[in-house]
Design a protein around this motif. Structure first.
Motif, short mmCIF file in Angstrom:
data_model
loop_
_atom_site.label_atom_id
_atom_site.label_comp_id
_atom_site.label_asym_id
_atom_site.label_seq_id
_atom_site.Cartn_x
_atom_site.Cartn_y
_atom_site.Cartn_z
N PHE A 164 -3.99 0.59 -1.81
CA PHE A 164 -5.30 1.01 -2.33
C PHE A 164 -6.06 1.75 -1.23
CE2 PHE A 164 -4.36 -3.09 -4.41
CZ PHE A 164 -4.45 -2.74 -5.73
N THR A 165 -7.25 2.24 -1.56
CA THR A 165 -8.20 2.76 -0.57
C THR A 165 -9.51 2.01 -0.78
OG1 THR A 165 -8.75 4.55 -2.08
CG2 THR A 165 -7.15 5.04 -0.34
N LEU A 166 -9.54 0.76 -0.33
CA LEU A 166 -10.68 -0.12 -0.57
C LEU A 166 -11.69 -0.12 0.56
CD1 LEU A 166 -8.66 -3.19 -1.93
CD2 LEU A 166 -9.69 -1.33 -3.24
N TYR A 192 -5.78 3.57 4.37
CA TYR A 192 -5.29 2.84 3.19
C TYR A 192 -5.35 1.33 3.44
CZ TYR A 192 -0.96 2.12 5.81
OH TYR A 192 -0.05 1.75 6.75
N VAL A 237 -14.70 -1.72 -6.45
CA VAL A 237 -14.53 -0.85 -5.29
C VAL A 237 -13.56 0.28 -5.64
CG1 VAL A 237 -13.75 -0.80 -2.88
CG2 VAL A 237 -14.97 -2.78 -3.74
N GLU A 238 -12.57 -0.02 -6.49
CA GLU A 238 -11.60 0.99 -6.90
C GLU A 238 -11.11 0.68 -8.30
OE1 GLU A 238 -8.66 2.33 -4.02
OE2 GLU A 238 -7.13 2.18 -5.56
N THR A 239 -10.84 1.72 -9.07
CA THR A 239 -10.26 1.58 -10.40
C THR A 239 -9.10 2.57 -10.52
OG1 THR A 239 -11.75 3.20 -11.37
CG2 THR A 239 -12.43 0.87 -11.49
N GLY A 240 -8.22 2.30 -11.47
CA GLY A 240 -7.11 3.21 -11.68
C GLY A 240 -6.17 2.68 -12.75
N GLU A 252 -12.95 2.05 2.57
CA GLU A 252 -13.97 3.09 2.65
C GLU A 252 -15.21 2.80 1.81
OE1 GLU A 252 -11.93 6.63 1.48
OE2 GLU A 252 -11.75 6.00 -0.59
N LEU A 253 -15.07 2.01 0.74
CA LEU A 253 -16.22 1.68 -0.11
C LEU A 253 -16.64 0.21 -0.03
CD1 LEU A 253 -15.35 3.78 -3.30
CD2 LEU A 253 -16.96 4.33 -1.48
N THR A 254 -15.98 -0.55 0.82
CA THR A 254 -16.30 -1.97 0.97
C THR A 254 -17.56 -2.13 1.82
OG1 THR A 254 -13.99 -2.60 0.75
CG2 THR A 254 -15.44 -4.18 1.82
N TYR A 307 -10.65 -9.67 -1.99
CA TYR A 307 -10.50 -8.70 -3.08
C TYR A 307 -9.90 -9.35 -4.31
CZ TYR A 307 -11.42 -5.03 0.34
OH TYR A 307 -11.99 -4.22 1.29
#
Length: 130
Positions: free
Chosen positions: A15-17, A56, A95-98, A19-21, A28
Motif C-alpha cells: 500500500f501507500t499508507l 510504500y 487512508v487508502e481505497t482500491g 504518506e496520508l497517515t 491499520y
C-alpha cells in the motif's frame, strides 16, 4: 489492485499508507467489501515490514486468515487508528481505497448450467407493462 492468492501460505500486501497517515504509531484496519454480495470482512494488518516508508508500506499476511473470503472482486479500504479495533465506523475516512481480487487456483470452480424442462423451440416473454 491487490491480488490475493489463497493457494499461497503468505500474501504480500503493498500500500501507500504512510504518506496520508496522521498517527505516530498507527494500527491499520483492512476492510474488504465483496462486489458480488456486499459483505464486509475486516482484518488488522500485521507489522509494516517496508524498507522505505516514504515509498510504500509492505505487510506480509498469513493467507489462512483470508480463507473465509470467497473468490472474486472486492473493494478495499484501509483505516488508521491509535488502537486495535475492527469497527471502521468510528475511524473517519480511509487512508487508502482500491480494488482487490481474491483467487484460489487450486479450488475447482463448477459452473452452474441451467437445464430447462421445456423442450419447445420458442420462448415468450411478458413485459411488466403488458
Amino acid at each position: 489492485m491487490l491480488l490475493i492468492n489463497r493457494s499461497n501460505p503468505k500474501t504480500d500486501l503493498i500500500f501507500t499508507l504512510t504518506e496520508l497517515t496522521t498517527i505516530v504509531t498507527p494500527v491499520y484496519l483492512l476492510v474488504l467489501t465483496s462486489d458480488f454480495n456486499r459483505t464486509k470482512s475486516r482484518f488488522i494488518l500485521p507489522l509494516n515490514i517496508s524498507s522505505n516508508l516514504n515509498r510504500y508500506d509492505h505487510f506480509k499476511v498469513d493467507t489462512s486468515t483470508l480463507n473465509d473470503l470467497d473468490t472474486g472482486l472486492y473493494t478495499y479500504a484501509v483505516y488508521q487508528s491509535s488502537i486495535s479495533t475492527t469497527d471502521e465506523s468510528v475511524l473517519g475516512n480511509p487512508v487508502e481505497t482500491g480494488k482487490a481480487k481474491i483467487i484460489a487456483p487450486a479450488v475447482l470452480v463448477q459452473p452452474i448450467i441451467y437445464e430447462s424442462e421445456d423442450t419447445s423451440d420458442f420462448y415468450t416473454y411478458k413485459s411488466i407493462n403488458d
